[in-house]
Design a protein around this motif. Structure first.
Motif, mmCIF file in Angstrom:
data_model
loop_
_atom_site.group_PDB
_atom_site.id
_atom_site.type_symbol
_atom_site.label_atom_id
_atom_site.label_comp_id
_atom_site.label_asym_id
_atom_site.label_seq_id
_atom_site.Cartn_x
_atom_site.Cartn_y
_atom_site.Cartn_z
ATOM 1 N N ALA A 1 -14.027 -4.327 -5.723
ATOM 2 C CA ALA A 1 -13.374 -4.442 -6.160
ATOM 3 C C ALA A 1 -12.778 -2.540 -5.336
ATOM 4 C CB ALA A 1 -12.944 -4.758 -7.531
ATOM 5 N N ALA A 2 -13.673 -2.333 -4.920
ATOM 6 C CA ALA A 2 -13.301 -0.612 -5.029
ATOM 7 C C ALA A 2 -13.059 -1.122 -3.471
ATOM 8 C CB ALA A 2 -13.935 -0.058 -4.841
ATOM 9 N N ALA A 3 -13.247 -1.866 -2.599
ATOM 10 C CA ALA A 3 -13.247 -2.061 -1.519
ATOM 11 C C ALA A 3 -12.315 -2.703 -1.154
ATOM 12 C CB ALA A 3 -14.321 -2.963 -0.533
ATOM 13 N N VAL A 4 -11.667 -3.389 -2.048
ATOM 14 C CA VAL A 4 -9.603 -3.607 -2.386
ATOM 15 C C VAL A 4 -9.162 -3.375 -2.471
ATOM 16 C CG1 VAL A 4 -8.572 -5.640 -3.341
ATOM 17 C CG2 VAL A 4 -10.680 -6.399 -2.754
ATOM 18 N N ILE A 5 -9.355 -2.526 -3.330
ATOM 19 C CA ILE A 5 -8.519 -0.686 -3.919
ATOM 20 C C ILE A 5 -8.282 -0.005 -2.374
ATOM 21 C CG2 ILE A 5 -8.264 0.702 -5.051
ATOM 22 C CD1 ILE A 5 -9.647 -0.851 -6.882
ATOM 23 N N LEU A 6 -9.137 0.157 -1.483
ATOM 24 C CA LEU A 6 -9.197 1.446 -0.705
ATOM 25 C C LEU A 6 -8.369 0.735 0.354
ATOM 26 C CD1 LEU A 6 -10.055 3.608 0.951
ATOM 27 C CD2 LEU A 6 -12.529 3.004 1.189
ATOM 28 N N GLN A 7 -8.880 -0.446 0.713
ATOM 29 C CA GLN A 7 -8.289 -1.454 1.939
ATOM 30 C C GLN A 7 -6.790 -1.127 1.469
ATOM 31 O OE1 GLN A 7 -10.240 -2.512 4.751
ATOM 32 N NE2 GLN A 7 -7.243 -2.446 5.160
ATOM 33 N N GLY A 8 -6.213 -1.714 0.130
ATOM 34 C CA GLY A 8 -4.503 -1.719 0.645
ATOM 35 C C GLY A 8 -4.198 -0.240 0.761
ATOM 36 N N ALA A 9 -5.022 0.633 0.186
ATOM 37 C CA ALA A 9 -4.486 2.165 -0.026
ATOM 38 C C ALA A 9 -4.934 2.163 1.766
ATOM 39 C CB ALA A 9 -5.182 3.385 -0.988
ATOM 40 N N ILE A 10 -5.189 1.841 2.484
ATOM 41 C CA ILE A 10 -5.502 3.030 3.535
ATOM 42 C C ILE A 10 -4.658 1.688 5.086
ATOM 43 C CG2 ILE A 10 -8.022 3.474 3.969
ATOM 44 C CD1 ILE A 10 -8.862 1.257 5.247
ATOM 45 N N ASP A 11 -4.089 0.699 4.382
ATOM 46 C CA ASP A 11 -3.424 0.131 4.591
ATOM 47 C C ASP A 11 -1.519 0.511 4.898
ATOM 48 O OD1 ASP A 11 -5.403 -1.819 5.860
ATOM 49 O OD2 ASP A 11 -4.707 -4.073 4.218
ATOM 50 N N ARG A 12 -1.586 0.863 3.550
ATOM 51 C CA ARG A 12 -0.426 1.657 3.656
ATOM 52 C C ARG A 12 -0.444 2.802 4.021
ATOM 53 N NH1 ARG A 12 3.626 0.985 -0.537
ATOM 54 N NH2 ARG A 12 3.049 -1.360 -0.825
ATOM 55 N N LEU A 13 -1.356 3.829 4.008
ATOM 56 C CA LEU A 13 -1.812 4.907 4.905
ATOM 57 C C LEU A 13 -1.618 4.696 6.271
ATOM 58 C CD1 LEU A 13 -3.738 6.362 2.355
ATOM 59 C CD2 LEU A 13 -1.285 6.806 2.455
ATOM 60 N N ALA A 14 -1.869 3.742 7.010
ATOM 61 C CA ALA A 14 -2.288 3.831 8.147
ATOM 62 C C ALA A 14 -0.820 3.265 8.941
ATOM 63 C CB ALA A 14 -3.308 2.839 8.338
ATOM 64 N N GLY A 15 0.601 2.643 8.083
ATOM 65 C CA GLY A 15 1.101 2.329 8.232
ATOM 66 C C GLY A 15 2.772 3.069 8.316
ATOM 67 N N GLY A 16 1.951 4.533 7.227
ATOM 68 C CA GLY A 16 3.047 5.724 6.790
ATOM 69 C C GLY A 16 3.961 5.280 5.472
ATOM 70 N N VAL A 17 3.469 3.999 4.931
ATOM 71 C CA VAL A 17 4.597 4.333 4.095
ATOM 72 C C VAL A 17 3.852 4.278 2.429
ATOM 73 C CG1 VAL A 17 5.877 2.446 2.723
ATOM 74 C CG2 VAL A 17 5.631 2.362 5.351
ATOM 75 N N LEU A 18 4.744 5.337 2.163
ATOM 76 C CA LEU A 18 3.507 5.410 0.673
ATOM 77 C C LEU A 18 4.261 4.937 -0.467
ATOM 78 C CD1 LEU A 18 2.147 8.917 0.278
ATOM 79 C CD2 LEU A 18 1.230 6.729 0.168
#
Length: 139
Positions: free
Chosen positions: A122-139
């Protein structure tokens, strides 16, 4: 390197991402104790992996409201910011556990193994969601 955390009442799931913020992988599931013990365990992970920031799961209700578990996560976040001095992002973790469990079932993981590994996945799912959003430049 970012550290993803899914703090529960009995365990803390951990995950780490690569330096390029592309892939999150599950780490260890740590047994919760008193804050001093949790802090020491997390400090070891942070030092060993040269962590530069933390993404912490925020368990909101399905309607977006926050209950006691979200308040406990916010307290954990405040303690972590003070203890580690790293940037910290609270990330909406709705559906993270269900998503992690579905992925583990898809890998034909036994129920017993899933029970042990669910928080770190679950921590990996949380982190992946955040880095996907951050890498896309959208918060």
């Amino acid at each position: 390197m970012l550290l993803g955390l899914d703090p529960g009442t009995k365990t803390i799931g951990t995950a780490l991402c690569d330096a390029g913020w592309r892939f999150a992988t599950n780490g260890k599931t740590l047994q919760r104790g008193k804050w001093a013990r949790d802090r020491a365990l997390l400090k070891d992970v942070i030092a060993a992996r040269s962590v530069k920031g933390i993404v912490l799961g925020l368990p909101r209700n399905m309607d977006g409201s926050e209950g006691p578990r979200a308040q406990a996560s916010r307290a954990f976040a405040r303690n972590s910011e003070e203890a580690f001095g790293l940037p910290l992002l609270l990330w909406d973790e709705r559906w993270s556990t269900q998503s992690a469990e579905a992925a583990m079932i898809g890998q034909d993981m036994s129920r017993a193994k899933r029970a042990v590994a669910i928080d770190s996945h679950a921590a990996a799912v949380i982190l992946q969601g955040a880095i996907d959003r951050l890498a896309g430049g959208v918060l």
